[in-house]
Scaffold this motif. Structure first.
Motif, PDB file in Angstrom:
ATOM      1  N   SER A   1      -1.968  38.278  25.201  1.00  0.00           N
ATOM      2  CA  SER A   1      -1.223  38.106  23.851  1.00  0.00           C
ATOM      3  C   SER A   1      -0.107  37.364  23.967  1.00  0.00           C
ATOM      4  CB  SER A   1      -1.326  39.501  23.160  1.00  0.00           C
ATOM      5  OG  SER A   1      -0.546  40.296  23.515  1.00  0.00           O
TER       6      SER A   1
ATOM      7  N   GLU B   1       5.003  35.108  18.300  1.00  0.00           N
ATOM      8  CA  GLU B   1       6.018  34.427  17.804  1.00  0.00           C
ATOM      9  C   GLU B   1       6.665  34.616  16.702  1.00  0.00           C
ATOM     10  OE1 GLU B   1       5.076  30.411  19.806  1.00  0.00           O
ATOM     11  OE2 GLU B   1       3.211  31.252  19.123  1.00  0.00           O
TER      12      GLU B   1
ATOM     13  N   ARG C   1       3.486  34.630  14.402  1.00  0.00           N
ATOM     14  CA  ARG C   1       2.112  34.168  14.737  1.00  0.00           C
ATOM     15  C   ARG C   1       1.676  35.136  15.975  1.00  0.00           C
ATOM     16  NH1 ARG C   1       2.079  27.911  15.662  1.00  0.00           N
ATOM     17  NH2 ARG C   1       3.660  28.586  17.247  1.00  0.00           N
ATOM     18  N   LEU C   2       0.397  35.416  15.888  1.00  0.00           N
ATOM     19  CA  LEU C   2      -0.174  36.203  16.931  1.00  0.00           C
ATOM     20  C   LEU C   2      -1.373  35.325  17.470  1.00  0.00           C
ATOM     21  CD1 LEU C   2      -0.850  39.514  15.244  1.00  0.00           C
ATOM     22  CD2 LEU C   2       1.301  38.717  16.215  1.00  0.00           C
ATOM     23  N   THR C   3      -1.291  35.243  19.056  1.00  0.00           N
ATOM     24  CA  THR C   3      -2.222  34.621  19.657  1.00  0.00           C
ATOM     25  C   THR C   3      -2.601  35.770  21.021  1.00  0.00           C
ATOM     26  OG1 THR C   3      -1.024  32.402  19.590  1.00  0.00           O
ATOM     27  CG2 THR C   3      -2.585  32.450  21.358  1.00  0.00           C
TER      28      THR C   3
ATOM     29  N   ARG D   1      -5.922  35.587  23.956  1.00  0.00           N
ATOM     30  CA  ARG D   1      -6.612  34.769  24.772  1.00  0.00           C
ATOM     31  C   ARG D   1      -7.544  35.777  25.745  1.00  0.00           C
ATOM     32  NH1 ARG D   1      -5.058  29.562  25.040  1.00  0.00           N
ATOM     33  NH2 ARG D   1      -3.015  29.076  23.938  1.00  0.00           N
TER      34      ARG D   1
ATOM     35  N   VAL E   1      -9.869  31.956  21.954  1.00  0.00           N
ATOM     36  CA  VAL E   1      -8.503  31.982  21.707  1.00  0.00           C
ATOM     37  C   VAL E   1      -8.524  32.393  20.182  1.00  0.00           C
ATOM     38  CG1 VAL E   1      -6.221  30.929  21.169  1.00  0.00           C
ATOM     39  CG2 VAL E   1      -7.549  30.299  23.093  1.00  0.00           C
ATOM     40  N   TRP E   2      -7.668  33.330  19.773  1.00  0.00           N
ATOM     41  CA  TRP E   2      -7.580  33.782  18.159  1.00  0.00           C
ATOM     42  C   TRP E   2      -6.171  33.892  17.922  1.00  0.00           C
ATOM     43  CZ3 TRP E   2      -5.317  38.252  16.021  1.00  0.00           C
ATOM     44  CH2 TRP E   2      -5.396  38.212  14.836  1.00  0.00           C
ATOM     45  N   ARG E   3      -5.869  32.926  16.973  1.00  0.00           N
ATOM     46  CA  ARG E   3      -4.366  32.838  16.369  1.00  0.00           C
ATOM     47  C   ARG E   3      -4.363  33.484  15.026  1.00  0.00           C
ATOM     48  NH1 ARG E   3      -4.579  27.934  19.288  1.00  0.00           N
ATOM     49  NH2 ARG E   3      -3.488  27.958  20.944  1.00  0.00           N
TER      50      ARG E   3
ATOM     51  N   ILE F   1      -1.668  33.672  11.521  1.00  0.00           N
ATOM     52  CA  ILE F   1      -0.055  33.923  10.811  1.00  0.00           C
ATOM     53  C   ILE F   1      -0.106  35.266  10.130  1.00  0.00           C
ATOM     54  CG2 ILE F   1       1.686  32.867   9.403  1.00  0.00           C
ATOM     55  CD1 ILE F   1       0.960  31.367  11.992  1.00  0.00           C
TER      56      ILE F   1
ATOM     57  N   GLU G   1      -5.770  32.263   9.852  1.00  0.00           N
ATOM     58  CA  GLU G   1      -6.251  32.445  11.325  1.00  0.00           C
ATOM     59  C   GLU G   1      -7.284  31.243  11.731  1.00  0.00           C
ATOM     60  OE1 GLU G   1      -9.017  36.133  11.905  1.00  0.00           O
ATOM     61  OE2 GLU G   1      -9.079  36.172   9.602  1.00  0.00           O
ATOM     62  N   GLU G   2      -7.578  31.343  12.847  1.00  0.00           N
ATOM     63  CA  GLU G   2      -8.226  30.470  13.505  1.00  0.00           C
ATOM     64  C   GLU G   2      -8.636  31.124  14.861  1.00  0.00           C
ATOM     65  OE1 GLU G   2      -6.578  26.595  15.019  1.00  0.00           O
ATOM     66  OE2 GLU G   2      -4.621  27.465  15.343  1.00  0.00           O
TER      67      GLU G   2
END
Length: 92
Positions: free
Chosen positions: A40, A43, A54-56, A58, A63-65, A67, A77-78
C-alpha cells in the motif's frame, strides 16, 4: 466504504470491503496480507489538493486507488490492472 484512521493516524481498510475491489475473497486477501503480498501507498495532497490523500493498494496485478477526504469519505476510486493473477498465498 468508509475509511477509518487508527490512533497513529494510519489508514485502516476493512478487508471484507476491499477484497472484492481487488478481485479476491476476504479470506484470500487476508492470506495474501499475511504472506506479505499486499502493498500500500499513501500520498498526501498538496496545493489545491491539501487535505486529501490518495491511497493505492496492490496485490499481484490487481490495483485499487482512492482519493480520500479528511473525514475518511471516498471522493473517487478506481480498481483494475487484472493483467496478471494475484500471487498465491500459502494456505495457513
Amino acid at each position: 466504504m468508509r475509511i477509518e484512521r487508527d490512533s497513529r493516524g494510519d489508514y485502516v481498510l476493512n478487508p471484507d470491503e476491499l477484497a472484492p475491489k481487488l478481485g479476491l475473497s476476504a479470506d484470500e486477501l487476508r492470506r495474501h496480507m499475511k504472506a506479505g503480498l499486499v502493498t500500500s501507498l499513501v500520498e498526501a495532497g498538496q496545493g489545491e489538493d491539501a487535505g486529501l490523500s490518495r491511497l493505492t493498494v496492490r496485490c499481484g496485478g490487481a490495483v485499487w486507488r482512492a482519493i480520500v477526504g479528511a473525514d475518511g469519505s471516498i471522493i473517487q476510486e478506481e480498481a483494475g490492472g487484472q493483467s496478471e493473477a494475484p500471487p498465491r498465498a500459502p494456505s495457513i
